[in-house]
Design an enzyme around this catalytic site. Structure first.
Site, PDB file in Angstrom:
ATOM      1  N   ASP A 189       0.815  -1.216   0.000  1.00  0.00           N
ATOM      2  CA  ASP A 189       0.000   0.000   0.000  1.00  0.00           C
ATOM      3  C   ASP A 189       0.853   1.271   0.000  1.00  0.00           C
ATOM      4  OD1 ASP A 189      -2.360   1.351   0.023  1.00  0.00           O
ATOM      5  OD2 ASP A 189      -2.786   1.057   2.153  1.00  0.00           O
ATOM      6  N   HIS A 190       0.340   2.298  -0.635  1.00  0.00           N
ATOM      7  CA  HIS A 190       0.975   3.623  -0.630  1.00  0.00           C
ATOM      8  C   HIS A 190       2.467   3.596  -0.938  1.00  0.00           C
ATOM      9  CE1 HIS A 190      -2.232   6.421   0.327  1.00  0.00           C
ATOM     10  NE2 HIS A 190      -2.775   5.453   1.036  1.00  0.00           N
ATOM     11  N   GLU A 304      -3.205  -0.271  -8.180  1.00  0.00           N
ATOM     12  CA  GLU A 304      -4.159   0.762  -7.789  1.00  0.00           C
ATOM     13  C   GLU A 304      -3.410   2.093  -7.767  1.00  0.00           C
ATOM     14  OE1 GLU A 304      -6.891   0.103  -4.375  1.00  0.00           O
ATOM     15  OE2 GLU A 304      -6.163   2.016  -3.619  1.00  0.00           O
ATOM     16  N   LYS A 346      -9.098   9.126  10.601  1.00  0.00           N
ATOM     17  CA  LYS A 346      -8.762   7.738  10.930  1.00  0.00           C
ATOM     18  C   LYS A 346      -9.664   7.159  12.027  1.00  0.00           C
ATOM     19  CE  LYS A 346      -5.209   7.329   8.173  1.00  0.00           C
ATOM     20  NZ  LYS A 346      -5.173   6.366   7.077  1.00  0.00           N
ATOM     21  N   HIS A 379     -10.147   4.872   0.625  1.00  0.00           N
ATOM     22  CA  HIS A 379      -9.075   4.779   1.626  1.00  0.00           C
ATOM     23  C   HIS A 379      -9.510   5.389   2.953  1.00  0.00           C
ATOM     24  CE1 HIS A 379      -5.286   3.864  -0.845  1.00  0.00           C
ATOM     25  NE2 HIS A 379      -6.330   3.488  -1.540  1.00  0.00           N
TER      26      HIS A 379
HETATM   27 ZN    ZN Z   1      -4.747   5.775   1.531  1.00  0.00          ZN
END
Ligand code: ZN
Length: 523
Positions: A189-190, A304, A346, A379
């Protein structure tokens, strides 16, 4: 057991039927002097495999008929001994859950290796502690959703002190333990650089989320058109493999029909703003994509593109510009995460105008549908319960919800219920770290609204996992908690407690992640 053992010897592969699994696990448990997870029992290539547990430590068992060690069993490392299994002389190997045994397990039982999503509905379930997979499996089993069980950004791996290999191996062991055979993904991810990619490609991640956010120029949102023109001419045209004039021609009279969401008419201002804002990000994404093709091989990964961690929302026109430019540069992707309107903080629900979000969501889905049919990725998708209904209604299986920190919060809920003293220490420590740790996250908690542990009665501890402010404070301080004292202060105790209360943690995740999935699977 006897009949199944005969089938194993005869080359049967797969799990025993449910009714047979328990006695087989019991027989193996007796032989090994440990508990055995009945769901883990599997046969492959003439060997019997299972996961055992002694205290809180897990180990791998591989058994085969005496004197006839099958090829599949030769890869595993551990202690071997002879025994009688279901009346027949056999050998059993017991090994640790080491990286070498995880790799051998992925070869022996391919369902324990990550695989491509290949258009199936999916959900991202990051696991910062490495012990959430059994609970994640409980939440998704039977839904048809493919979970990303290994999903971690480089930033989170740094903060949790875990390597891409450990992230992947933890998912492999959890999948083996639960006998989850319908497939899972591994989302690196990221990723921001080619080096990030290399770290994850080396160990076999199947899904790569490229984050070109550092190359997004959000000042373009408010810059006057005259200033944009200068910036537009200065874009890296060579890397974009086109020219300013050609781009003007291509988008000059471009009309994007978005069905019920209306239409996008590119005029000079809209084009300049989109190109200045995202042009460099497009070039960076294309470069990283080509690097991925080089190291993984075309068709051996899914991609992605995420710009969710940038300052200002992505407009549908900007999304269309990005998609068409990436397509022109030969990039293939299966999901895109725009930066949505409102605040996706978050571990708490959406903050913003839900109607406005719904309109933007529909428009982004329409762009995705018209430029390749990829998924829209949501996200910071943890705990956005008010958004799921809208997302599920508008996009259904074309929405990928990405969560991670919420599974850490559920772990803390178990600690709060079962290990009050440890939770009190973590809470007070998190309060101390919050002001520093919040810097790199989108959060707005007020520390004054989070009580110190001393004022809480034991039966109030789990309640701390619900209010907005304490959730955010506990959420973003995970890195400091895990790293404190080189991992000596909390990390070991936290993990030991979760292993000891494995069943509670799995149930908590089944419920909590189940709530995330419910609006999607009920359609
Ligand atoms: Zn993200």
């Amino acid at each position: 057991m006897e009949a199944f053992w005969k089938k194993v010897v005869g080359g049967f592969s797969g799990p025993p039927e449910r009714a047979a699994a328990v006695p087989i696990a019991q027989t193996l448990a007796q032989a090994a002097g440990a508990e055995v997870y009945a769901e883990s029992v599997a046969a492959e290539g003439g060997a019997l495999l299972a996961l055992a547990k002694r205290g809180i430590e897990k180990s791998l068992l591989v058994a085969w008929p005496a004197g006839n060690r099958p090829t599949v069993a030769k890869d595993f490392k551990g202690k071997r001994r002879k025994l009688v299994l279901a009346g027949d002389p056999a050998e059993i190997l017991e090994g640790t859950c080491s990286p070498a045994n995880a790799a051998a397990l992925r070869r022996a039982l391919p369902f324990t290796a990550p695989q491509a999503i290949a258009g199936r509905p999916s959900i991202g379930l990051g696991d910062r502690l490495g012990v959430a997979t059994p609970g994640h499996v409980r939440a998704v089993r039977g839904t048809g959703y493919v979970p990303m069980l290994a999903q971690q950004s480089i930033r989170e791996m740094t903060r949790t002190g875990r390597s891409p290999q450990e992230v992947l191996d933890d998912a492999t062991w959890g999948v083996f333990q639960t006998g989850f055979r319908t497939g899972f993904g591994a989302d690196a991810d990221h990723l921001k650089t080619a080096d990030d990619i290399d770290l994850c490609a080396k160990v076999g991640f199947t899904f790569y989320t490229i984050d070109p956010g550092a190359h997004v120029d959000t000042a373009a949102d408010t810059a006057p058109v005259a200033a944009l023109a200068g910036k537009f001419d200065a874009l890296p045209w060579k890397a974009l493999e086109t020219t300013a004039a050609e781009t003007r021609r291509r988008f000059g009279r471009r009309r994007g029909d978005l069905g019920a969401s209306g239409a996008i008419d590119f005029n000079e201002a809209i084009l300049l703003r989109a190109a200045v804002k995202y042009g460099r990000a497009v070039a960076h994404t294309a470069a990283l994509y080509r690097h991925l093709v080089k190291v993984r091989g075309k068709g051996n990964f899914e991609l992605e593109v995420s710009v969710d961690e940038t300052e200002t929302p992505t407009s549908p026109a900007e999304h269309l510009y990005v998609a068409e430019e990436l397509r022109r540069l030969g990039v293939a992707w299966v999901g895109l995460a725009p930066r949505f309107v409102g605040r996706f903080e978050k571990g708490v629900d959406y903050i913003g105008d839900l109607e406005e979000l719904g309109r933007a969501f529909a428009a982004h889905l329409a762009v995705a549908e018209r430029t390749g049919g990829y998924k829209i990725s949501l996200h910071s998708g943890s705990d956005k319960f008010s958004v799921y209904e809208i997302a599920a209604r508008l996009g259904g299986r074309r929405v990928h919800v990405k969560t991670a920190g919420t599974s850490y919060l559920e772990a803390l809920r178990v600690i709060a219920a079962c290990e009050g003293a440890l939770f009190r220490e973590i809470l007070d420590f998190a309060r101390c770290c919050y002001e520093t740790d919040k810097a790199t996250y989108h959060v707005s908690a007020n520390l004054d609204k989070v009580p110190i542990a001393a004022v809480l009665a034991d039966n109030q501890l789990t309640g701390i996992l619900d209010p907005f402010d304490s959730r955010e404070v506990l959420h973003v301080t995970f890195g400091s908690v895990l790293a404190c004292g080189g991992g000596k202060r909390f990390r070991g105790r936290l993990l030991d407690a979760l292993k000891a209360h494995e069943e509670q943690y799995a149930e908590a995740l089944r419920k909590h992640i189940g709530r995330h999935l419910a609006p999607f699977v009920s359609r």
